[in-house]
Design a protein around this motif. Structure first.
Motif, PDB file in Angstrom:
ATOM      1  N   LEU A   1      19.409  29.170 -69.693  1.00 34.53           N
ATOM      2  CA  LEU A   1      20.831  28.893 -69.897  1.00 34.53           C
ATOM      3  C   LEU A   1      21.081  28.410 -71.321  1.00 34.53           C
ATOM      4  O   LEU A   1      22.022  28.871 -71.987  1.00 34.53           O
ATOM      5  CB  LEU A   1      21.306  27.852 -68.889  1.00 34.53           C
ATOM      6  N   ALA A   2      20.250  27.484 -71.791  1.00 31.34           N
ATOM      7  CA  ALA A   2      20.421  26.957 -73.151  1.00 31.34           C
ATOM      8  C   ALA A   2      20.253  28.054 -74.188  1.00 31.34           C
ATOM      9  O   ALA A   2      21.016  28.135 -75.163  1.00 31.34           O
ATOM     10  CB  ALA A   2      19.422  25.825 -73.403  1.00 31.34           C
TER      11      ALA A   2
ATOM     12  N   GLY B   1      20.728  31.288 -73.714  1.00 35.91           N
ATOM     13  CA  GLY B   1      21.868  32.181 -73.604  1.00 35.91           C
ATOM     14  C   GLY B   1      23.091  31.633 -74.312  1.00 35.91           C
ATOM     15  O   GLY B   1      23.821  32.368 -74.990  1.00 35.91           O
ATOM     16  N   LEU B   2      23.322  30.334 -74.170  1.00 38.02           N
ATOM     17  CA  LEU B   2      24.457  29.706 -74.847  1.00 38.02           C
ATOM     18  C   LEU B   2      24.296  29.785 -76.362  1.00 38.02           C
ATOM     19  O   LEU B   2      25.271  29.983 -77.094  1.00 38.02           O
ATOM     20  CB  LEU B   2      24.583  28.248 -74.399  1.00 38.02           C
TER      21      LEU B   2
ATOM     22  N   THR C   1      13.544  25.300 -61.876  1.00 34.51           N
ATOM     23  CA  THR C   1      14.791  24.687 -62.342  1.00 34.51           C
ATOM     24  C   THR C   1      14.785  24.477 -63.850  1.00 34.51           C
ATOM     25  O   THR C   1      15.746  24.843 -64.544  1.00 34.51           O
ATOM     26  CB  THR C   1      15.028  23.338 -61.637  1.00 34.51           C
TER      27      THR C   1
ATOM     28  N   LEU D   1      14.981  27.816 -65.688  1.00 34.21           N
ATOM     29  CA  LEU D   1      16.329  28.396 -65.673  1.00 34.21           C
ATOM     30  C   LEU D   1      17.267  27.641 -66.615  1.00 34.21           C
ATOM     31  O   LEU D   1      18.147  28.248 -67.245  1.00 34.21           O
ATOM     32  CB  LEU D   1      16.886  28.385 -64.253  1.00 34.21           C
ATOM     33  N   LEU D   2      17.086  26.331 -66.732  1.00 34.54           N
ATOM     34  CA  LEU D   2      17.901  25.557 -67.667  1.00 34.54           C
ATOM     35  C   LEU D   2      17.623  25.974 -69.107  1.00 34.54           C
ATOM     36  O   LEU D   2      18.539  26.040 -69.945  1.00 34.54           O
ATOM     37  CB  LEU D   2      17.646  24.060 -67.482  1.00 34.54           C
ATOM     38  N   TYR D   3      16.355  26.277 -69.399  1.00 34.09           N
ATOM     39  CA  TYR D   3      16.019  26.777 -70.734  1.00 34.09           C
ATOM     40  C   TYR D   3      16.670  28.141 -70.979  1.00 34.09           C
ATOM     41  O   TYR D   3      17.165  28.422 -72.073  1.00 34.09           O
ATOM     42  CB  TYR D   3      14.512  26.898 -70.897  1.00 34.09           C
TER      43      TYR D   3
ATOM     44  N   CYS E   1      14.351  30.419 -74.969  1.00 29.86           N
ATOM     45  CA  CYS E   1      15.213  29.473 -75.676  1.00 29.86           C
ATOM     46  C   CYS E   1      14.738  29.307 -77.120  1.00 29.86           C
ATOM     47  O   CYS E   1      15.555  29.280 -78.053  1.00 29.86           O
ATOM     48  CB  CYS E   1      15.212  28.129 -74.956  1.00 29.86           C
TER      49      CYS E   1
END
Length: 286
Positions: free
Chosen positions: A268-269, A271-272, A261, A264-266, A218
């Motif tokens: 996702l952030a 990737g966005l 968790t 994975l949220l990092y 991220c």
């Protein structure tokens, strides 16, 4: 992986490229990083005379953190001057009018991810609450604990580690931004194999890596997208700030569920952040 040297004849508009193969430069980077921490530990020994009191211990910790930061900046400057043959500012080590806001973006992302996961996890019954002995904590102890944690978050880890793993590493591979992103992410994740984060066995040691690898990805993604080192510093330091906030909530987030968790949220952030990104050479201008 090829060298970034594009011309055998340096000019004012086309300075000489980095010395050595990229793999050698990364090895020198790692050696510099380790040497800076070792030197800071050595130099901080006299500060133990500050005593074992709460205030003396905190002052000693803060001084040690600041020494690490100073030696890493000096080391990065030497690498840039004599190996990459570029100014230190090209690692992103500069402060502009937009730096504070970019730092805040990274901090905000980490706090939302970390604290948000803790609150949702507790609400769903996935995470347990732990008792905080508030009656035994003095105001002084709480303030000193916050100061020590913030020094660790920014001076010991957030700023120096991002200067090395996102600033120096990504600029030394600047002509290949996708490679810079991948190497920065994986290199940063792998070194956390030796971290002590509460892992109980080999499986947990590898599951733990998802957290630092995720926020490393991220951080690298924000460096590419926002052209600044400071959102990466915010991501890194913010992960510790989020943990500090969570500690005061009494929610236990350590363990495989939290590592996986939040990591994975990092991812996702990050990737966005890269959606629609134009893959041009790494430039840290802001």
């Amino acid at each position: 992986m090829s060298s970034e040297v594009t011309s055998p004849i340096p000019t004012a508009d086309r300075p000489a490229g980095p010395r050595f193969h990229p793999a050698v430069r990364l090895l020198l980077m790692l050696l510099m990083f380790l040497a800076a921490y070792a030197l800071a530990l050595l130099v901080s020994v006299p500060f133990r005379l500050l005593g074992d009191s709460e205030i003396g211990g905190t002052a000693q910790n803060v001084v040690g953190c600041l020494l690490v930061l100073a030696f890493v900046v000096i080391g990065a400057g030497l690498l840039m001057r004599f190996v990459d043959r570029r100014p230190l500012r090209e690692t992103g080590w500069l402060w502009t009018r937009s730096s504070l806001g970019l730092l805040g973006i990274g901090l905000g992302i980490s706090v939302v991810i970390g604290v948000g996961f803790a609150l949702v996890g507790r609400g769903l019954g996935v995470l347990e609450a732990v008792e905080i002995p508030w009656a035994e904590l003095t105001t002084t102890a709480i303030v000193l604990a916050i100061i020590a944690k913030l020094a660790q978050a920014f001076a010991l880890q957030g700023i120096p580690e991002e200067l090395v793993f996102r600033g120096y590493l990504m600029q030394t591979l600047r002509e290949h931004p996708k490679v810079a992103l991948l190497v920065s992410t994986l290199f940063f994740g792998v070194i956390h194999l030796v971290s002590a984060g509460g892992q109980q066995n080999l499986t947990e040691r590898f599951l733990y890596l998802i957290w630092p690898t995720g926020f490393g990805f991220c951080a690298a993604a924000l460096v590419l997208r926002l052209r600044s080192l400071w959102p990466a510093v915010g991501i890194h330091a913010g992960s510790h700030v989020a943990n500090l906030i969570i500690q005061f909530t009494g929610i236990a987030v350590e363990g495989p569920i939290g590592w996986v968790t939040v990591g994975l949220l990092y991812f996702l952030a990050g990737g966005l952040a890269l959606i629609g990104h134009q893959w041009r050479p790494v430039s840290l201008e802001r």
